[in-house]
Design a protein around this motif. Structure first.
Motif, PDB file in Angstrom:
ATOM      1  N   ARG A 109       0.888  -0.955   0.132  1.00 16.99           N
ATOM      2  CA  ARG A 109       0.054  -0.413   0.195  1.00 16.99           C
ATOM      3  C   ARG A 109       0.914   1.226  -0.169  1.00 16.99           C
ATOM      4  NH1 ARG A 109      -5.018  -0.986  -2.042  1.00 16.99           N
ATOM      5  NH2 ARG A 109      -5.494  -3.117  -1.100  1.00 16.99           N
ATOM      6  N   ALA A 110       0.785   1.654  -0.755  1.00 16.89           N
ATOM      7  CA  ALA A 110       1.252   3.397  -0.956  1.00 16.89           C
ATOM      8  C   ALA A 110       1.149   3.363   0.382  1.00 16.89           C
ATOM      9  CB  ALA A 110       0.861   4.910  -2.121  1.00 16.89           C
ATOM     10  N   SER A 111       2.232   4.708   1.372  1.00 23.10           N
ATOM     11  CA  SER A 111       2.716   5.369   2.614  1.00 23.10           C
ATOM     12  C   SER A 111       1.985   6.873   2.273  1.00 23.10           C
ATOM     13  CB  SER A 111       3.779   5.392   3.173  1.00 23.10           C
ATOM     14  OG  SER A 111       4.009   6.077   4.210  1.00 23.10           O
ATOM     15  N   LEU A 112       1.489   7.672   2.251  1.00 23.32           N
ATOM     16  CA  LEU A 112       2.065   9.056   1.764  1.00 23.32           C
ATOM     17  C   LEU A 112       1.527  10.117   3.039  1.00 23.32           C
ATOM     18  CD1 LEU A 112      -1.386   8.501  -1.274  1.00 23.32           C
ATOM     19  CD2 LEU A 112       1.047   8.546  -1.200  1.00 23.32           C
ATOM     20  N   HIS A 113       1.524   9.377   4.199  1.00 22.59           N
ATOM     21  CA  HIS A 113       1.173   9.572   5.778  1.00 22.59           C
ATOM     22  C   HIS A 113       2.100  11.351   5.380  1.00 22.59           C
ATOM     23  CE1 HIS A 113       1.423  11.060   9.797  1.00 22.59           C
ATOM     24  NE2 HIS A 113       2.731  11.599   9.869  1.00 22.59           N
ATOM     25  N   CYS A 114       2.977  11.337   4.732  1.00 23.96           N
ATOM     26  CA  CYS A 114       3.934  12.587   4.862  1.00 23.96           C
ATOM     27  C   CYS A 114       3.664  14.298   3.408  1.00 23.96           C
ATOM     28  CB  CYS A 114       5.757  12.232   4.945  1.00 23.96           C
ATOM     29  SG  CYS A 114       5.739  11.638   6.087  1.00 23.96           S
ATOM     30  N   PHE A 115       3.306  13.012   2.839  1.00 26.00           N
ATOM     31  CA  PHE A 115       2.559  14.363   1.158  1.00 26.00           C
ATOM     32  C   PHE A 115       1.860  14.998   1.662  1.00 26.00           C
ATOM     33  CE2 PHE A 115       5.062   9.828   0.858  1.00 26.00           C
ATOM     34  CZ  PHE A 115       6.569  11.267   0.759  1.00 26.00           C
TER      35      PHE A 115
END
Length: 609
Positions: free
Chosen positions: A562-568
């Motif tokens: 899964r994509a990790s997009l917490h910081c974007f």
């Protein structure tokens, strides 16, 4: 006790029939020398050879089926049949030796204390138990397959070993009768199990239809900023921390303050070809097919076979079958990489990655064989996409090499002792050339993404580790200084990449120096990235979906991560598509005249033993 000759063949036949033998063609075939008046018993070896001829196709089918399943979807039905032939030959040799040894042991015992009903069973167990144990290890190492496929393999293994046990028992019976003249009582029959072995083995051998061989599902990418991905092999969080006090990694530490860090745990056993292919495809090795830097090729089999696996299978490929070593290539990878997925809709460039040969469009591809060929002045063979790019690189290489050498002498050589300079220079040349080519290709304003792989640090760490220097020794101090000088140079590259337009992603993998607790990291800078953000640890399978999301592309249902997009900010994971299809079929075949030289180069760099 005398053999059958003193009692007459008619007497031997009568006693065999009375005890339930000679009821089928197989038994009559194996025991013919005992009951044929016009023949003489030729000993255990002849009967063992006949039994091996009967058992070899069954055991060979199981081994071929395991090879087809382990290399799916790269091997087809024709390859499976060729492998069946190869493994049947090997199986015949092994079964002959096992039957011969087991029968000899049982006959020696029977001569000492008389024949018993359990003798044939004992011989069958001596042959079938190691065979079944090996097949179970083979199944355990397959790591994949559906429930029905696994059940079919296990059932086939049990049935095949029952048949082999029965045949081994008949071999021992022939030896007992031939040496003692006694005919032991018959145990349970296994002929019904034998009849089931062929269809069960055939079920395992037939390759499963792979629905994802279809083309890519339709999709439209969202507008996204330009992406630069830099893969650094041999770099981990522990090394960055160790060098922080020397100011060798100030650039990376500064980028971490301005950008985001996604830590991840690296499986310590994975070799670089497997690890980087997993990272850049979002698929596990069982799906993408790349394991090690080398593979074996068998005549008549289109796809190189992966190294490794159960010992007997590896030994057969290495010592008994006419296999030769070949370097890993795109023939072992049918899953598309992130740069190939991006290339379906927009131009992208990739430089130096594993299994990128033979290079194929769309976009620019400089395969992992280009530098080696330029150094040896070898002819081009599908090394770049477009193919004309290779001639351009060849023309520019002499000047490129001179400039790279000048940079090495100015930036690294002063901090490296004379004995270590050749080692450091080779790593530097590999990385500096890949970086130079990537920069040149990135000058194309139409590119949506650029990917470059730098393995030099991993190669240097591996070679320095092989030197076996003692802690505190002069050689150890020199090795540490060389490593620091090299990382300082890489740090400058990261700073340069982070200053570029768009978004930069540095993927750091601990490489072959990885231990059980080694941690890699992904460093992201640029548009939409939250400063000083540290995301929860990700899985290696999460990287490809994350890169696709940053590029405005969806992931596929085939990708378990899964994509990790917490910081974007402003980045969302798009609805997934069923599949991106498979890598385009190779043109010109999977073999290359340069394969032997490439294997030697990989061996010199420590990738192939």
């Amino acid at each position: 006790m005398s053999g059958p000759g003193s009692n007459g063949y008619d007497d031997v036949r009568r006693r065999l029939v009375e005890r339930g033998y000679l009821q089928g063609r197989v038994e009559r075939f194996l025991l013919r020398d005992l009951v044929d008046p016009g023949s003489e018993a030729r000993g255990i070896a002849r009967t063992a050879l006949k039994a091996a001829l009967l058992g070899a196709p069954i055991l060979g089918a199981l081994l071929a089926g395991a090879a087809v399943a382990g290399n799916r979807p790269l091997l087809g039905a024709t390859d499976g049949l060729v492998l069946w032939l190869y493994f049947a030959v090997v199986s015949g040799i092994v079964l002959f030796l096992l039957d011969l040894v087991a029968a000899s042991i049982v006959v020696a015992t029977a001569q000492r204390r008389g024949a018993r009903r359990s003798d044939t069973l004992r011989a069958g167990l001596l042959v079938s138990l190691p065979t079944l144990a090996y097949l179970l290890v083979l199944w355990w190492n397959r790591k994949g397959g559906g429930l029905l496929e696994n059940l079919a393999f296990l059932a086939s293994a049990v049935v095949a070993t029952a048949l082999i046990a029965w045949l081994a028992g008949l071999v021992s019976l022939a030896g007992i009768v031939g040496r003692t003249g006694q005919v032991p009582d018959r145990g349970r029959r296994a002929i019904l199990l034998a009849l089931l072995a062929v269809p069960a083995a055939a079920f395992v051998l037939l390759p499963r239809t792979d629905p994802s061989n279809a083309g890519s599902a339709p999709f439209d990418p969202a507008p996204a900023t330009r992406l630069t991905v830099v893969g650094i092999d041999g770099l981990d969080g522990g090394l960055v921390e160790a060098l922080a006090a020397t100011e060798a990694v100030d650039g990376m530490l500064g980028a971490m303050q301005r950008g985001a860090v996604l830590p991840w745990k690296r499986p310590p056993a994975a070799q670089p070809p497997e690890m980087w292919t997993t990272l850049l495809t979002g698929m596990p090795a069982e799906a993408h097919g790349v394991r090690e830097a080398g593979a074996q090729r068998l005549p008549g089999v289109a796809t190189p076979l992966r190294r490794g696996g159960p010992l007997a299978l590896e030994a057969a490929l290495r010592y008994l079958l006419p296999a030769r070593d070949v370097p890993t290539s795109g023939a072992s990878r049918r899953v598309r990489t992130v740069w190939e997925i991006v290339g379906l809709k927009a131009p992208a460039a990739a430089v130096g990655f594993w299994a990128s040969w033979p290079a194929a469009p769309p976009g620019y591809v400089v395969s992992d064989r280009v530098l080696a060929k330029l150094l040896s002045d070898a002819a081009g063979d599908r090394d770049t996409a477009p193919e004309s790019l290779f001639d351009r690189l060849r023309h520019e290489f002499p000047e490129d090499k001179r400039e790279i050498r000048a940079r090495f002498d100015a930036a690294i050589a002063p901090g490296v002792s004379e004995p270590l300079r050749p080692l450091v220079w080779e790593s530097f040349l590999i990385d500096a050339y890949a970086w130079r080519v990537a920069e040149r290709l990135a000058g194309d304003p139409s590119l949506a993404a650029t990917f470059v792989y730098l393995p030099g640090l991993d190669i240097l760490r591996f070679r320095l580790g092989e030197r076996g220097t003692a802690p505190g020794s002069t050689a150890m101090v020199e090795a540490q200084a060389a490593l620091e000088a090299y990382v300082r140079w890489l740090d400058a590259l990261v700073v340069a990449a982070a200053k570029g337009a768009g978004r930069t992603v540095v993927v750091a993998d601990p490489g072959r120096a990885a231990g059980k607790g080694s941690e890699g990291f992904v460093l992201v800078t640029g548009e939409g990235t939250r400063a000083t953000c540290v995301a929860p640890p990700i899985d290696p399978l999460d990287l490809a979906p994350t890169l696709l999301a940053l590029s405005g592309y969806p992931a596929s249902d085939e990708m378990p991560g899964r994509a990790s997009l917490h910081c974007f900010e402003g980045v969302r994971e798009r609805p997934r598509v069923p599949t991106f299809g498979r890598r385009a079929p190779m043109t010109g075949g999977a073999a290359s005249d340069y394969d032997p030289e490439m294997i030697e180069r990989l061996r010199s760099l420590g990738y192939v033993r």
